[in-house]
Structure formats: C-alpha cells, structure tokens
Motif scaffolding. Structure first.
Motif, PDB file in Angstrom:
ATOM      1  N   SER A  21       1.283   9.020  -6.128  1.00 37.42           N
ATOM      2  CA  SER A  21       1.552  10.474  -5.564  1.00 37.42           C
ATOM      3  C   SER A  21       2.274  11.199  -6.754  1.00 37.42           C
ATOM      4  O   SER A  21       2.220  12.169  -6.951  1.00 37.42           O
ATOM      5  CB  SER A  21       2.296  10.634  -4.324  1.00 37.42           C
ATOM      6  N   LYS A  22       3.509  10.503  -7.135  1.00 34.20           N
ATOM      7  CA  LYS A  22       4.348  10.874  -7.971  1.00 34.20           C
ATOM      8  C   LYS A  22       3.434  11.112  -9.335  1.00 34.20           C
ATOM      9  O   LYS A  22       4.065  12.049 -10.171  1.00 34.20           O
ATOM     10  CB  LYS A  22       5.421   9.776  -8.111  1.00 34.20           C
ATOM     11  N   GLU A  23       2.972  10.104  -9.907  1.00 34.71           N
ATOM     12  CA  GLU A  23       1.966   9.931 -11.279  1.00 34.71           C
ATOM     13  C   GLU A  23       0.966  11.441 -11.192  1.00 34.71           C
ATOM     14  O   GLU A  23       1.097  11.971 -12.207  1.00 34.71           O
ATOM     15  CB  GLU A  23       1.432   8.696 -11.410  1.00 34.71           C
ATOM     16  N   ILE A  24       0.314  11.550 -10.204  1.00 34.37           N
ATOM     17  CA  ILE A  24      -0.790  12.438 -10.239  1.00 34.37           C
ATOM     18  C   ILE A  24      -0.424  13.873  -9.848  1.00 34.37           C
ATOM     19  O   ILE A  24      -1.092  14.862 -10.140  1.00 34.37           O
ATOM     20  CB  ILE A  24      -1.926  11.997  -9.314  1.00 34.37           C
ATOM     21  N   GLY A  25       1.134  14.028  -9.452  1.00 37.17           N
ATOM     22  CA  GLY A  25       1.692  15.300  -8.976  1.00 37.17           C
ATOM     23  C   GLY A  25       1.329  16.321 -10.199  1.00 37.17           C
ATOM     24  O   GLY A  25       0.915  17.417  -9.907  1.00 37.17           O
ATOM     25  N   ALA A  43       0.890  -1.168  -0.026  1.00 35.74           N
ATOM     26  CA  ALA A  43       0.067   0.056  -0.073  1.00 35.74           C
ATOM     27  C   ALA A  43       0.845   1.321  -0.072  1.00 35.74           C
ATOM     28  O   ALA A  43       0.510   2.409  -0.723  1.00 35.74           O
ATOM     29  CB  ALA A  43      -0.961   0.032   1.286  1.00 35.74           C
ATOM     30  N   ARG A  44       2.044   1.210   0.864  1.00 32.97           N
ATOM     31  CA  ARG A  44       2.637   2.481   0.847  1.00 32.97           C
ATOM     32  C   ARG A  44       3.488   2.409  -0.543  1.00 32.97           C
ATOM     33  O   ARG A  44       3.684   3.819  -1.075  1.00 32.97           O
ATOM     34  CB  ARG A  44       3.776   2.338   2.010  1.00 32.97           C
ATOM     35  N   ALA A  45       3.918   1.577  -1.083  1.00 30.20           N
ATOM     36  CA  ALA A  45       4.466   1.692  -2.624  1.00 30.20           C
ATOM     37  C   ALA A  45       3.757   2.080  -3.480  1.00 30.20           C
ATOM     38  O   ALA A  45       3.946   3.020  -4.370  1.00 30.20           O
ATOM     39  CB  ALA A  45       5.044   0.273  -3.056  1.00 30.20           C
ATOM     40  N   GLU A  46       2.277   1.901  -3.472  1.00 33.58           N
ATOM     41  CA  GLU A  46       1.377   2.116  -4.471  1.00 33.58           C
ATOM     42  C   GLU A  46       0.949   3.704  -4.060  1.00 33.58           C
ATOM     43  O   GLU A  46       0.909   4.529  -5.115  1.00 33.58           O
ATOM     44  CB  GLU A  46       0.112   1.264  -4.261  1.00 33.58           C
ATOM     45  N   GLN A  47       1.122   3.924  -2.794  1.00 36.65           N
ATOM     46  CA  GLN A  47       0.618   5.338  -2.493  1.00 36.65           C
ATOM     47  C   GLN A  47       1.806   6.372  -2.959  1.00 36.65           C
ATOM     48  O   GLN A  47       1.358   7.388  -3.615  1.00 36.65           O
ATOM     49  CB  GLN A  47       0.769   5.642  -0.964  1.00 36.65           C
ATOM     50  N   ASN A  48       2.857   6.075  -2.907  1.00 35.61           N
ATOM     51  CA  ASN A  48       4.051   6.699  -3.440  1.00 35.61           C
ATOM     52  C   ASN A  48       4.018   6.811  -5.079  1.00 35.61           C
ATOM     53  O   ASN A  48       4.239   7.815  -5.440  1.00 35.61           O
ATOM     54  CB  ASN A  48       5.678   6.086  -3.059  1.00 35.61           C
ATOM     55  N   LYS A  99      -3.350   6.001   2.309  1.00 36.56           N
ATOM     56  CA  LYS A  99      -2.797   6.393   3.390  1.00 36.56           C
ATOM     57  C   LYS A  99      -3.817   5.840   4.597  1.00 36.56           C
ATOM     58  O   LYS A  99      -3.207   5.430   5.570  1.00 36.56           O
ATOM     59  CB  LYS A  99      -2.836   7.989   3.240  1.00 36.56           C
ATOM     60  N   LYS A 100      -4.986   5.901   4.366  1.00 39.91           N
ATOM     61  CA  LYS A 100      -5.984   5.252   5.316  1.00 39.91           C
ATOM     62  C   LYS A 100      -5.690   3.832   5.394  1.00 39.91           C
ATOM     63  O   LYS A 100      -5.924   3.176   6.587  1.00 39.91           O
ATOM     64  CB  LYS A 100      -7.500   5.420   5.037  1.00 39.91           C
ATOM     65  N   ASP A 101      -5.498   3.105   4.278  1.00 37.96           N
ATOM     66  CA  ASP A 101      -5.309   1.694   4.436  1.00 37.96           C
ATOM     67  C   ASP A 101      -3.747   1.421   5.335  1.00 37.96           C
ATOM     68  O   ASP A 101      -4.022   0.456   5.943  1.00 37.96           O
ATOM     69  CB  ASP A 101      -5.230   1.189   3.110  1.00 37.96           C
ATOM     70  N   VAL A 102      -2.842   2.096   5.047  1.00 36.11           N
ATOM     71  CA  VAL A 102      -1.876   2.218   5.561  1.00 36.11           C
ATOM     72  C   VAL A 102      -2.083   2.250   7.071  1.00 36.11           C
ATOM     73  O   VAL A 102      -1.259   1.505   7.988  1.00 36.11           O
ATOM     74  CB  VAL A 102      -0.580   3.015   5.069  1.00 36.11           C
ATOM     75  N   ALA A 119     -10.349  16.619  -6.790  1.00 37.76           N
ATOM     76  CA  ALA A 119     -10.837  15.733  -5.455  1.00 37.76           C
ATOM     77  C   ALA A 119     -10.720  14.330  -5.634  1.00 37.76           C
ATOM     78  O   ALA A 119     -10.360  13.716  -4.905  1.00 37.76           O
ATOM     79  CB  ALA A 119     -12.277  16.309  -4.992  1.00 37.76           C
ATOM     80  N   GLU A 120     -11.005  13.872  -6.997  1.00 35.17           N
ATOM     81  CA  GLU A 120     -11.000  12.437  -7.476  1.00 35.17           C
ATOM     82  C   GLU A 120      -9.656  11.899  -7.258  1.00 35.17           C
ATOM     83  O   GLU A 120      -9.139  10.781  -6.774  1.00 35.17           O
ATOM     84  CB  GLU A 120     -11.473  12.132  -8.582  1.00 35.17           C
ATOM     85  N   LEU A 121      -8.635  12.847  -7.792  1.00 28.56           N
ATOM     86  CA  LEU A 121      -7.062  12.417  -7.860  1.00 28.56           C
ATOM     87  C   LEU A 121      -6.530  12.366  -6.436  1.00 28.56           C
ATOM     88  O   LEU A 121      -5.711  11.540  -6.191  1.00 28.56           O
ATOM     89  CB  LEU A 121      -6.467  13.516  -8.802  1.00 28.56           C
ATOM     90  N   GLU A 122      -6.874  13.349  -5.659  1.00 30.95           N
ATOM     91  CA  GLU A 122      -6.526  13.801  -4.304  1.00 30.95           C
ATOM     92  C   GLU A 122      -6.855  12.714  -3.364  1.00 30.95           C
ATOM     93  O   GLU A 122      -6.119  12.382  -2.476  1.00 30.95           O
ATOM     94  CB  GLU A 122      -6.775  15.153  -3.787  1.00 30.95           C
ATOM     95  N   ALA A 123      -8.015  12.113  -3.791  1.00 34.42           N
ATOM     96  CA  ALA A 123      -8.460  10.962  -3.051  1.00 34.42           C
ATOM     97  C   ALA A 123      -7.928   9.787  -2.828  1.00 34.42           C
ATOM     98  O   ALA A 123      -7.898   8.929  -2.064  1.00 34.42           O
ATOM     99  CB  ALA A 123     -10.126  10.660  -3.395  1.00 34.42           C
ATOM    100  N   LYS A 124      -7.356   9.604  -4.035  1.00 38.45           N
ATOM    101  CA  LYS A 124      -6.441   8.153  -4.356  1.00 38.45           C
ATOM    102  C   LYS A 124      -5.445   7.924  -3.338  1.00 38.45           C
ATOM    103  O   LYS A 124      -5.345   6.652  -2.560  1.00 38.45           O
ATOM    104  CB  LYS A 124      -5.977   8.131  -5.893  1.00 38.45           C
ATOM    105  N   PRO A 125      -4.448   8.921  -3.124  1.00 40.94           N
ATOM    106  CA  PRO A 125      -3.404   8.579  -2.204  1.00 40.94           C
ATOM    107  C   PRO A 125      -4.128   8.841  -0.707  1.00 40.94           C
ATOM    108  O   PRO A 125      -3.591   8.122   0.035  1.00 40.94           O
ATOM    109  CB  PRO A 125      -2.204   9.720  -2.457  1.00 40.94           C
TER     110      PRO A 125
END
Length: 345
Positions: free
Chosen positions: A81-85, A73-78, A121-124, A111-117
């Motif tokens: 975050s890099k892709e949608i920045g 989950a952390r790897a996916e979050q990172n 983060k909530k899962d982590v 809002a949809e993009l920011e919700a993904k990470p």
C-alpha cells in the motif's frame, strides 16, 4: 512494578499464587506449557483434572501458524500500500488528460495495482475466520489446565488422603472419649437448636423462594449479624485489613480472571443482559473474593504498595447444581448466604 496476582484455589488442596493479566485468560503461561508439557500433564493427574493437553498443544501450533501467516500478509499489505500509493496517484493524474485506448490502458494498470492490497486483505480476512474457529476451543482447553500443585501436596483421590499435621483440644477435653462422655450430655444438631430457640423459619423461606431458602428470625438474625460483625471487625482491627464493599453482580471476565470459571460456571446465577439488548451478561458472585480480586483488574501496581489486604462482608449466591451433599437439610448447601472474605495481593 508487577501485574496484579490472583489468589487461585482452583482444584488444589494448596493455595497457589500466579502473576497474570485480568483479561479472560487462563491462569497458566502457555509458553511454560509448550516448553514442559509433561509437568502440566502430571499436574492435571495429581489434581484429578481431565484435560486433553495433547489436543491443546496441537490447536496451539495451528493457532500460531495462522497468526504468523496473518501477520505476514498484513505486513505485506501495508508495504505494498505504501509503495503503490504514489504510483496510483500518478496514474490518476495521467487519466485526467488521457482519452481512448491510452485511458483504457491507464485504467487497467490502476485496477491491477489496486487489486494487490485487496487480495492480501482477503487473505487476512480468511486467516481471521480460521482463527475464530480455533480460538474458542484453544481458550476453553487452556482455561481447564490446572496449575501443577506444590511438591509437598498430598496426592490422592479425595480428602481422605490428606496428611494430618497436628491436633488441638482444650486440656479438660479428652477426644478419645467423645463429646457426650466429656460433657455429660448429648449434643444437639443445628436443626434441633434452630427449632428449639426459634432462630429460623424454613417453611416460609421455601414458600417465598423454593428449596434451600430460609428466613432468619429474632435471635437467629441477631446472631447472624453478630458473627459477621465479629469476623469483620477481627480482620480490620486485629489484622489491619482494609474494609471494602464490592459488587456482587459482575461481568464474565471477572469470574474467569479469578478462576471461578470455567469449572464453577454451573454453580453461578446467570443474568442474561445481552438478551435484553445490553452489551454484556452478568453473574451473581458466590464469594466476596471475586469482587475483592477484581478491584485492580488490568492495573500495574508498584511493588512498594504491596501487600494489599482487603476484607469484605458480602451476600453470596450459589445454584448448588449437582453439588455433593446438596440434599443436606437445614442451613447447609443453601442458595444465598452472607460471609466475611479476605484477600491478600
């Protein structure tokens, strides 16, 4: 180079050596336990130690699964975050000139993009909560697994099963006859000698500090110091050990790293500094080994520096809670005493 190894007596009749880190971790390697649990089950039986290795392995499996999911989950979050920045930056730039429905649509996309990470983060955080529930039980069980004894250690319920290797006595002494027959007089116990020679005052020691305390007096104090100095000088001058003075008040990880916790916890005096606002609790050591072995905690030493030989004279503190023979009178099973200790790394 190697990590510092601890001399760990544990619950064995044989001294064993294990290379390990100094963090509050068990003396055994969990990977070895996973690969050969029967070896550690038999080792626990041989040392008469009660530990639920099956439950430990189950908790270990759950812990590893949680760690794996958390890392994924952390790897996916990172990654997200890099892709949608850049996308988020682009949308925010477009919103500056947008109005009405167009601006609302951009806000929705943002809002949809920011919700993904945020979801990841909530899962982590949930995985971290699960880990916090499991880790204390996993850690406690792991700390209780003893090192399997060497193959030639006698197996039995108590010291009566030990194997006698050899016996020594002076040429003029016949052990078959006993002390009185050899020497011509009945030996005195240490309490008689203490009383006859005025070496200690038990009553005043108890008056000041309670049971199992005493006051050394006159020649008793001089004898006490002389024996300590004799032993200390012998280790330094005859055996080449380095003289060291170490703290007798240490952190909990020092007691764990040297193997005196968890089994000896009830015997240690606990200083609850955390209750007074300090960052960590402290413990009075029951042996100079703790301080001597803690000197190089978390250090890496070159092999060429080994062996390190240290000796110390320290005051030792033991609660003797529930100890066998705790009601023995005199200078046994006392709460405070001094001794010379040596450690080889």
């Amino acid at each position: 180079s190697i990590h510092i190894s601890y001399v760990y007596l544990g619950r064995s009749q044989r001294l064993s050596l294990q290379i390990c880190r100094y963090h509050p971790r068990p003396m055994i390697d969990i990977r070895q336990l996973r690969e050969n649990p029967d070896r550690f089950r038999q080792g626990a039986r041989d040392k008469n130690a009660e530990v639920d290795i099956d439950r430990l392995l189950k908790l270990d499996e759950e812990r590893r699964a949680i760690l794996s999911k958390m890392e994924t989950a952390r790897a996916e979050q990172n990654r997200i975050s890099k892709e949608i920045g850049p996308q988020i930056g682009k949308l925010k730039g477009q919103m500056k000139s947008a109005e009405g429905a167009a601006k609302a649509a951009l806000e929705s996309q943002l809002a949809e993009l920011e919700a993904k990470p945020a979801a990841l983060k909530k899962d982590v955080a949930l995985f971290e909560d699960e880990l916090r529930l499991i880790e204390p039980h996993w850690q406690d069980l792991l700390m209780r697994v003893p090192q399997p004894p060497a193959h030639d250690v006698p197996k039995g319920a108590d010291s009566s099963w030990n194997t006698e290797i050899r016996r020594w006595h002076p040429a003029a002494f016949d052990p078959a006859k006993g002390f009185e027959a050899n020497k011509g007089f009945k030996p005195k116990g240490h309490l008689e000698l203490v009383k006859d020679l005025g070496l200690a005052d038990f009553e005043r020691g108890v008056k000041m500090s309670g049971t199992r305390h005493y006051v050394l007096t006159g020649m008793g104090m001089r004898l006490h110091q002389a024996v300590l100095r004799y032993a200390f000088d012998h280790m330094v001058e005859k055996n080449g050990f380095t003289a060291i003075g170490v703290p007798v008040i240490v952190k909990e990880e020092c007691m764990q790293g040297t193997g005196f916790f968890p089994f000896g916890r009830e015997q240690a005096y606990h200083i609850e500094e955390s209750a007074r606002g300090s960052g960590h609790d402290l413990f009075l050591t029951g042996t100079g080994e703790v301080g001597l072995m803690g000197i190089h905690a978390d250090e890496i030493l070159p092999e060429s520096a080994l062996p390190l030989t240290y000796t110390t004279v320290s005051t030792c503190f033991r609660r003797e809670a529930g100890a066998a023979g705790k009601d023995t009178a005199g200078l046994y099973r006392i709460h405070q005493f001094d001794k010379v200790e040596q450690v080889v790394v």
